[in-house]
Design a protein around this motif. Structure first.
Motif, mmCIF file in Angstrom:
data_model
loop_
_atom_site.group_PDB
_atom_site.id
_atom_site.type_symbol
_atom_site.label_atom_id
_atom_site.label_comp_id
_atom_site.label_asym_id
_atom_site.label_seq_id
_atom_site.Cartn_x
_atom_site.Cartn_y
_atom_site.Cartn_z
ATOM 1 N N ILE A 50 0.882 -1.422 -0.059
ATOM 2 C CA ILE A 50 0.099 -0.103 0.099
ATOM 3 C C ILE A 50 0.927 1.169 0.150
ATOM 4 C CG2 ILE A 50 -1.591 1.413 1.398
ATOM 5 C CD1 ILE A 50 -2.896 -1.274 2.220
ATOM 6 N N LEU A 51 1.922 1.181 0.797
ATOM 7 C CA LEU A 51 2.786 2.305 0.951
ATOM 8 C C LEU A 51 3.507 2.761 -0.546
ATOM 9 C CD1 LEU A 51 4.784 2.138 4.596
ATOM 10 C CD2 LEU A 51 3.211 4.037 3.437
ATOM 11 N N PHE A 52 3.754 1.558 -1.040
ATOM 12 C CA PHE A 52 4.559 1.620 -2.480
ATOM 13 C C PHE A 52 3.556 2.288 -3.466
ATOM 14 C CE2 PHE A 52 5.553 0.204 -6.648
ATOM 15 C CZ PHE A 52 7.103 0.220 -6.741
ATOM 16 N N VAL A 53 2.340 1.851 -3.426
ATOM 17 C CA VAL A 53 1.262 2.406 -4.451
ATOM 18 C C VAL A 53 1.091 3.969 -4.088
ATOM 19 C CG1 VAL A 53 -0.888 2.254 -5.067
ATOM 20 C CG2 VAL A 53 0.318 0.196 -4.833
ATOM 21 N N LEU A 54 1.045 4.139 -2.800
ATOM 22 C CA LEU A 54 0.736 5.542 -2.536
ATOM 23 C C LEU A 54 1.967 6.504 -2.883
ATOM 24 C CD1 LEU A 54 -0.871 5.102 1.070
ATOM 25 C CD2 LEU A 54 -1.922 6.005 -1.073
ATOM 26 N N THR A 55 3.194 5.774 -2.753
ATOM 27 C CA THR A 55 4.462 6.668 -3.256
ATOM 28 C C THR A 55 4.495 6.773 -4.648
ATOM 29 O OG1 THR A 55 5.610 5.537 -1.405
ATOM 30 C CG2 THR A 55 7.124 6.334 -3.103
ATOM 31 N N MET A 56 4.242 5.750 -5.262
ATOM 32 C CA MET A 56 4.055 6.228 -6.829
ATOM 33 C C MET A 56 2.985 7.130 -7.195
ATOM 34 S SD MET A 56 6.292 4.256 -8.187
ATOM 35 C CE MET A 56 7.333 4.516 -6.679
ATOM 36 N N LEU A 57 1.889 7.116 -6.243
ATOM 37 C CA LEU A 57 0.810 8.241 -6.617
ATOM 38 C C LEU A 57 1.368 9.743 -6.169
ATOM 39 C CD1 LEU A 57 -2.439 6.328 -5.433
ATOM 40 C CD2 LEU A 57 -1.716 6.851 -7.922
ATOM 41 N N ALA A 58 2.280 9.560 -5.088
ATOM 42 C CA ALA A 58 2.872 10.626 -4.794
ATOM 43 C C ALA A 58 3.689 11.412 -5.788
ATOM 44 C CB ALA A 58 3.527 10.646 -3.534
ATOM 45 N N PHE A 59 4.641 10.578 -6.495
ATOM 46 C CA PHE A 59 5.381 10.959 -7.717
ATOM 47 C C PHE A 59 4.558 11.672 -8.802
ATOM 48 C CE2 PHE A 59 8.850 8.105 -5.863
ATOM 49 C CZ PHE A 59 9.710 9.118 -5.507
ATOM 50 N N VAL A 60 3.547 10.874 -9.078
ATOM 51 C CA VAL A 60 2.713 11.405 -10.074
ATOM 52 C C VAL A 60 1.922 12.665 -9.719
ATOM 53 C CG1 VAL A 60 0.420 11.039 -11.394
ATOM 54 C CG2 VAL A 60 1.930 9.021 -10.998
ATOM 55 N N TRP A 61 1.642 12.878 -8.421
ATOM 56 C CA TRP A 61 1.068 14.052 -8.088
ATOM 57 C C TRP A 61 2.101 15.023 -8.342
ATOM 58 C CZ3 TRP A 61 -3.092 16.773 -6.276
ATOM 59 C CH2 TRP A 61 -2.823 17.906 -5.625
ATOM 60 N N LEU A 62 3.356 15.101 -7.785
ATOM 61 C CA LEU A 62 4.487 15.829 -7.794
ATOM 62 C C LEU A 62 4.892 16.358 -9.190
ATOM 63 C CD1 LEU A 62 6.842 14.462 -4.731
ATOM 64 C CD2 LEU A 62 5.326 16.634 -5.050
ATOM 65 N N LEU A 63 4.994 15.165 -10.093
ATOM 66 C CA LEU A 63 5.065 15.669 -11.482
ATOM 67 C C LEU A 63 4.358 16.444 -12.181
ATOM 68 C CD1 LEU A 63 7.047 12.195 -12.638
ATOM 69 C CD2 LEU A 63 8.051 14.364 -12.510
ATOM 70 N N GLY A 64 3.173 15.869 -11.985
ATOM 71 C CA GLY A 64 1.765 16.812 -12.524
ATOM 72 C C GLY A 64 1.750 18.381 -11.836
ATOM 73 N N GLY A 65 2.201 18.556 -10.718
ATOM 74 C CA GLY A 65 2.470 19.827 -9.976
ATOM 75 C C GLY A 65 3.229 20.589 -10.863
ATOM 76 N N TRP A 66 4.251 20.134 -10.885
ATOM 77 C CA TRP A 66 5.447 20.770 -11.773
ATOM 78 C C TRP A 66 5.426 21.138 -13.124
ATOM 79 C CZ3 TRP A 66 9.132 23.929 -9.533
ATOM 80 C CH2 TRP A 66 9.339 23.711 -8.279
ATOM 81 N N LEU A 67 4.832 20.098 -13.794
ATOM 82 C CA LEU A 67 4.673 20.140 -15.057
ATOM 83 C C LEU A 67 3.472 20.625 -15.641
ATOM 84 C CD1 LEU A 67 7.036 16.970 -15.950
ATOM 85 C CD2 LEU A 67 7.912 19.351 -15.645
ATOM 86 N N LEU A 68 2.382 19.941 -15.217
ATOM 87 C CA LEU A 68 0.995 20.089 -16.064
ATOM 88 C C LEU A 68 0.248 21.187 -15.270
ATOM 89 C CD1 LEU A 68 -0.984 18.900 -17.955
ATOM 90 C CD2 LEU A 68 -1.781 17.547 -15.938
ATOM 91 N N ALA A 69 0.219 21.389 -13.861
ATOM 92 C CA ALA A 69 -0.562 22.411 -13.253
ATOM 93 C C ALA A 69 -0.061 23.876 -13.834
ATOM 94 C CB ALA A 69 -0.327 22.274 -11.824
ATOM 95 N N PRO A 70 0.968 24.298 -13.886
ATOM 96 C CA PRO A 70 1.296 25.987 -14.266
ATOM 97 C C PRO A 70 0.719 26.053 -15.739
ATOM 98 C CG PRO A 70 3.255 24.943 -13.439
ATOM 99 C CD PRO A 70 2.232 23.565 -13.592
ATOM 100 N N GLN A 71 0.521 25.034 -16.666
ATOM 101 C CA GLN A 71 0.024 25.049 -17.976
ATOM 102 C C GLN A 71 -1.205 25.366 -17.906
ATOM 103 O OE1 GLN A 71 1.677 22.064 -20.612
ATOM 104 N NE2 GLN A 71 3.587 22.345 -19.987
ATOM 105 N N LEU A 72 -2.006 24.386 -17.216
ATOM 106 C CA LEU A 72 -3.694 24.331 -16.945
ATOM 107 C C LEU A 72 -3.934 25.730 -16.208
ATOM 108 C CD1 LEU A 72 -4.150 20.632 -16.074
ATOM 109 C CD2 LEU A 72 -4.584 21.825 -18.282
ATOM 110 N N ALA A 73 -3.003 26.071 -15.286
ATOM 111 C CA ALA A 73 -3.411 27.379 -14.538
ATOM 112 C C ALA A 73 -3.327 28.613 -15.327
ATOM 113 C CB ALA A 73 -2.749 27.507 -13.320
ATOM 114 N N ALA A 74 -2.546 28.795 -16.375
ATOM 115 C CA ALA A 74 -2.345 29.943 -17.309
ATOM 116 C C ALA A 74 -3.725 30.095 -17.811
ATOM 117 C CB ALA A 74 -1.347 29.753 -18.202
#
Length: 403
Positions: free
Chosen positions: A379-403
């Motif tokens: 469960i921790l491993f799955v949550l960790t992978m989801l955390a990495f997806v969240w962080l990557l999305g926050g850095w790469l995807l979110a700024p473009q969608l917020a613009a």
């Protein structure tokens, strides 16, 4: 509405990354010191000096815990070994408490995110926890249950105990430092999931959770003068919150800083930090080692000691005029993380050390980071992978969608 969410998503990802940037050198320094101590001071030597409960045995167990790993799961395994080999319950639990609360690396991380009062509270509280645990076990310890638990622990304990070479020879040898590299890798391997989830949760909470939620959860948060019942509620809610995070103490420190910046009392924050041994994964492992009845007994002992110690420290610090002022706490989102200062150079240095040790370990014995052998680890491993997806999305995807 959606534009605001994407802006906050980016802010949460930036806060998580920034908090880890602040702490990486401290993790590296702490784990380097811990790895060296664990290689050059062996478990076999500790076992020979720990007997039944007494001032000398408890003091030695505390010292051995201080120089051992801060990872709760590694400490649990060592504690089982000590207990199975004949160490008394009180010295064994003293070792467990010391190895998760009195270690160098935890103090360094607390100093990075909180204040010197919390560092003092961590070490003073760790000693208080051990003394209170000793008193509670002496008054309530069920002898038959303890012996049953010891027999169960002995059934699981292997006979692979061998003393290491003299530490003076080992520290000058290539083999000694190869072991340090392997231990350093293992330290990171044991906590990388907890750390990733802990820092991600801290970033999310800092950005998305309003202050009024903490004022509702921790009654009286932010007020200057808390009554005894309010302090008791803080000291009880802290471990409850930690119980459901599934995160070890090292991963919980940035979240503890978020709690403090939102007005949670010194007692509540310290109770949250100390609660790493009353979380569900630890309870489950204790039950596997000793049985559920004994696991719940240890949980009860630790919880009573934890609440008593944190309230006593709060009043003690208040009497001495040393309580940290929540109004001076910096919000996690307001910090200027990425600047050219001492952290930059320390991070570069410990990144180089970490890379060197990881490469050395991989060449010597290979490298495998599985997703875990039991349900909680998976469960921790799955949550960790989801955390990495969240962080990557926050850095790469979110700024473009917020613009």
């Amino acid at each position: 509405m959606m534009q605001e969410f994407f802006t906050q998503w980016h802010s949460a990802a930036r806060t998580t990354t920034g908090l880890f940037w602040m702490a990486f050198w401290a993790f590296g320094l702490g784990y380097l010191i811990s790895s060296m101590i664990q290689v050059f001071v062996t478990e076999a030597r500790m076992k020979r000096t720990m007997g039944e409960a007494g001032p000398r045995s408890v003091a030695l167990a505390t010292v051995f815990g201080f120089i051992s790993s801060s990872c709760s799961f590694a400490a649990l395994a060592t504690t089982r070994s000590l207990f199975a080999k004949g160490a008394g319950l009180v010295p064994s639990l003293a070792f467990l408490l010391a190895s998760t609360n009195l270690v160098v690396e935890l103090g360094i991380i607390i100093a990075v995110f909180l204040s010197w009062q919390f560092v003092v509270g961590e070490y003073l509280g760790g000693v208080l926890l051990i003394l209170l645990m000793w008193l509670i076990v002496r008054l309530t310890g069920p002898k038959r249950l303890i012996e049953t638990a010891r027999e169960r622990a002995r059934e699981q304990e292997g006979e692979t105990d061998e003393d290491a070479p003299d530490w003076r020879k080992l520290i000058r040898s290539r083999e000694g430092w190869r072991r340090v590299a392997q231990r350093y890798f293992m330290e990171w391997a044991m906590v990388w999931k907890d750390v990733t989830i802990g820092f991600t949760v801290a970033g999310i909470v800092a950005v998305f959770i309003p202050r009024r939620f903490f004022e509702w959860l921790f009654v009286g948060s932010g007020s200057g003068d808390l009554g005894f019942l309010q302090l008791l509620q803080h000291a009880l809610i802290g471990p409850v919150a930690a119980f459901f995070t599934f995160i070890g103490s090292m991963g919980n420190i940035p979240l503890a800083a978020v709690l403090f910046s939102n007005g949670v009392s010194f007692a509540g924050v310290m109770a949250f930090i100390f609660a790493d041994l009353v979380v569900f994964p630890v309870l489950r492992i204790q039950a596997k080692y000793y049985g559920w009845r004994f696991a719940f007994y240890i949980l009860g002992v630790f919880l009573v000691a934890l609440v008593t110690a944190t309230i006593a420290m709060h009043y003690g610090f208040q009497f001495a005029g040393l309580l940290p002022d929540p109004s001076t706490a910096r919000s996690a989102t307001d910090r200027d993380f990425f600047v050219v200062d001492y952290k930059l150079f320390l991070n570069i240095a410990f990144f180089a050390v970490s890379l060197f040790f990881v490469v050395w370990k991989a060449r010597a014995s290979g490298m495998a980071l599985g997703w875990g052998s039991d349900l909680s680890e998976r469960i921790l491993f799955v949550l960790t992978m989801l955390a990495f997806v969240w962080l990557l999305g926050g850095w790469l995807l979110a700024p473009q969608l917020a613009a």
